[in-house]
Design a protein around this motif. Sequence first.
Motif, PDB file in Angstrom:
ATOM      1  N   ILE A   1       1.066  -1.532  -0.375  1.00 23.11           N
ATOM      2  CA  ILE A   1       0.144   0.041   0.192  1.00 23.11           C
ATOM      3  C   ILE A   1       1.155   1.564   0.444  1.00 23.11           C
TER       4      ILE A   1
ATOM      5  N   LEU B   1       3.117   3.132   2.802  1.00 20.66           N
ATOM      6  CA  LEU B   1       2.946   1.890   4.165  1.00 20.66           C
ATOM      7  C   LEU B   1       4.937   1.387   3.727  1.00 20.66           C
TER       8      LEU B   1
ATOM      9  N   PHE C   1     -10.203  -0.924  11.267  1.00 19.93           N
ATOM     10  CA  PHE C   1      -9.538  -0.413   9.559  1.00 19.93           C
ATOM     11  C   PHE C   1      -8.083   1.136   9.855  1.00 19.93           C
ATOM     12  N   ASP C   2      -8.817   2.435  10.080  1.00 20.38           N
ATOM     13  CA  ASP C   2      -7.752   3.834  10.679  1.00 20.38           C
ATOM     14  C   ASP C   2      -7.419   2.744  11.232  1.00 20.38           C
TER      15      ASP C   2
ATOM     16  N   LEU D   1      -4.143   1.025  11.050  1.00 20.19           N
ATOM     17  CA  LEU D   1      -3.620   0.955  10.162  1.00 20.19           C
ATOM     18  C   LEU D   1      -2.404   1.981   9.582  1.00 20.19           C
ATOM     19  N   VAL D   2      -3.687   3.252  11.040  1.00 21.53           N
ATOM     20  CA  VAL D   2      -3.026   4.460  10.014  1.00 21.53           C
ATOM     21  C   VAL D   2      -2.701   5.641  11.804  1.00 21.53           C
TER      22      VAL D   2
ATOM     23  N   ALA E   1      -4.345   8.034  13.173  1.00 20.06           N
ATOM     24  CA  ALA E   1      -6.531   7.812  13.369  1.00 20.06           C
ATOM     25  C   ALA E   1      -6.023   7.360  15.074  1.00 20.06           C
TER      26      ALA E   1
ATOM     27  N   LEU F   1      -8.716  -0.788  -2.486  1.00 25.99           N
ATOM     28  CA  LEU F   1      -7.488  -0.696  -1.946  1.00 25.99           C
ATOM     29  C   LEU F   1      -6.593  -0.337  -3.474  1.00 25.99           C
TER      30      LEU F   1
ATOM     31  N   GLY G   1      -7.041   2.666  -4.065  1.00 22.61           N
ATOM     32  CA  GLY G   1      -5.251   3.361  -3.866  1.00 22.61           C
ATOM     33  C   GLY G   1      -3.700   2.575  -3.991  1.00 22.61           C
TER      34      GLY G   1
END
Lengths: 300, 300
Positions: A130, A133, A216-217, A220-221, A224, A256, A260
């Motif tokens: 992704i 990342l 999800f956030d 991976l974030v 967040a 994604l 993405g």
Amino acid sequence: LIKSFDELLVKVATLPKRHLAVAAAHDLEVLEAVSHAVSYGLVNATLVGKRAEIERIAQEHGIDLSAMEIIDAEDNIQAARKAVELVSTGQAHMLMKGIVDTANLLRAVLDKEIGLRTGNLICHVAVMEIPGLDRLIFMTDGGMNIAPTLEQKADILQSALAVARKFGVVQPKVVPLAAFEQVNPKMQATVDGQALHEMALTGEFGDALVSGPLAFDGALVPEAAKHKGIKDPAAGYADIILVPFIEVGNVMYKSLVYFGNTKVAGIVVGAKKPIVLTSRSDTPEAKFRSIAVASYMAIE
Amino acid sequence: LIKSFDELLVKVATLPKRHLAVAAAHDLEVLEAVSHAVSYGLVNATLVGKRAEIERIAQEHGIDLSAMEIIDAEDNIQAARKAVELVSTGQAHMLMKGIVDTANLLRAVLDKEIGLRTGNLICHVAVMEIPGLDRLIFMTDGGMNIAPTLEQKADILQSALAVARKFGVVQPKVVPLAAFEQVNPKMQATVDGQALHEMALTGEFGDALVSGPLAFDGALVPEAAKHKGIKDPAAGYADIILVPFIEVGNVMYKSLVYFGNTKVAGIVVGAKKPIVLTSRSDTPEAKFRSIAVASYMAIE
């Protein structure tokens, strides 16, 4: 540690070339994908299927079959069984699904005599690069198991951990994906997420760090996760995303990929040897990467 | 037809300014979002909540409250009830969730005496501007209903259709999202998707074109739909995506927001008036857009 598909391809190129057995290869897209991988020197391959059709398709579309062996089979079921047998007898190192139905392929894979059965569930792991990342993300199961039970999720996670560890991930960080972080008895994803976290604390998954349920956030974030006040080593830094239902994984990787710029590869694990199972809508690059992942996983 | 958030904001600016009632406004992030919208002239607002706390927070953080009325409330439940009452009596046109729990807010919204109850299910619609698409996508329900039944999906779809039509979409194209296109009795999403398609053929959803179950790529990527051989007017061109479970919608919009540069706004519909329900992890821009969407939906 392999952090990208480029690194994977370089790594695979330095290792002994693996041999692919294709189950029901009499299909243009399958032949294109396999001949592409063979011509680039990624793998060797044996095509199992209707020989006459394979040869006709190859001729019509200018596909060079000279580097590949063909084993004739009467129908798709026979092709699946013969291809599986090549793998279980060690003549090939991995299996690839051709035009045979997944159900029929799995029947051959799980056959007690000729098959590749282990005690584990057969499951799909998507490997995702992704943009933004700094590592590969392993997502499961967006392709095989529809709505796994807690026990099945634990089994699937073991398989995904084996893939991540093979890629060099130490102390893999795992997030059981949900819509929210709070455990809610009406949302099985959160209940199972909490249970998996607790199982991990007992050592069930070795050194893996398994968070409770995260969205999800939160997975991976990092910003967040911080903003939400989640204190967990996996929050924002997941290596493995375990989704609660097949639809969740499916929509995640397709969002994604299509919007993405994410590169993806798929692999089916849980059998004695890896299985390449590409989808008709995968790009040639995605199919190539999937063969590369299986090839790498087939190295003992 | 409103095809982007820029177009929406321009449109809203030309319409009579709507009035927002905030339920439990004693929270920094809520006050920031509301004062931002008020200072830009997007809406007028009444803050319902603990007056002393609201004033303290505003003073500490330099938030200008002079353009807003404050109505004191003892606790969050009272604040929710008072804010709902402002809307049901016509003193405000829409509601916004402050620091009160969603469950308590909904209790006030659904109250038979003071509430905003209709015959419809309360549901969440995400409005998404996805780079590369020439239209807004309406996705439901990734925020309120966990695992709706077929009947509930039909009800949610009616609400989403009302939103899309308000945005000017004629003959909205609807996709019931699933992991695959084939109907499989083990995958409720596909069974319900087919049922919704058939309901649409009887005129249940007016002029809406509802496909059978499609995966994400079949819904939003014309080339993928074509490659898969899907012949349906909605395939590749969906306006509305109806997800089977809350987790599917949640992961879809978060994937697109965090890794696909997608702009999103959320709105809660199904009550007599629109409800703004933002999440703590939403950006200030997302909150602003959500207020704009609700404001537009509040225009009769």
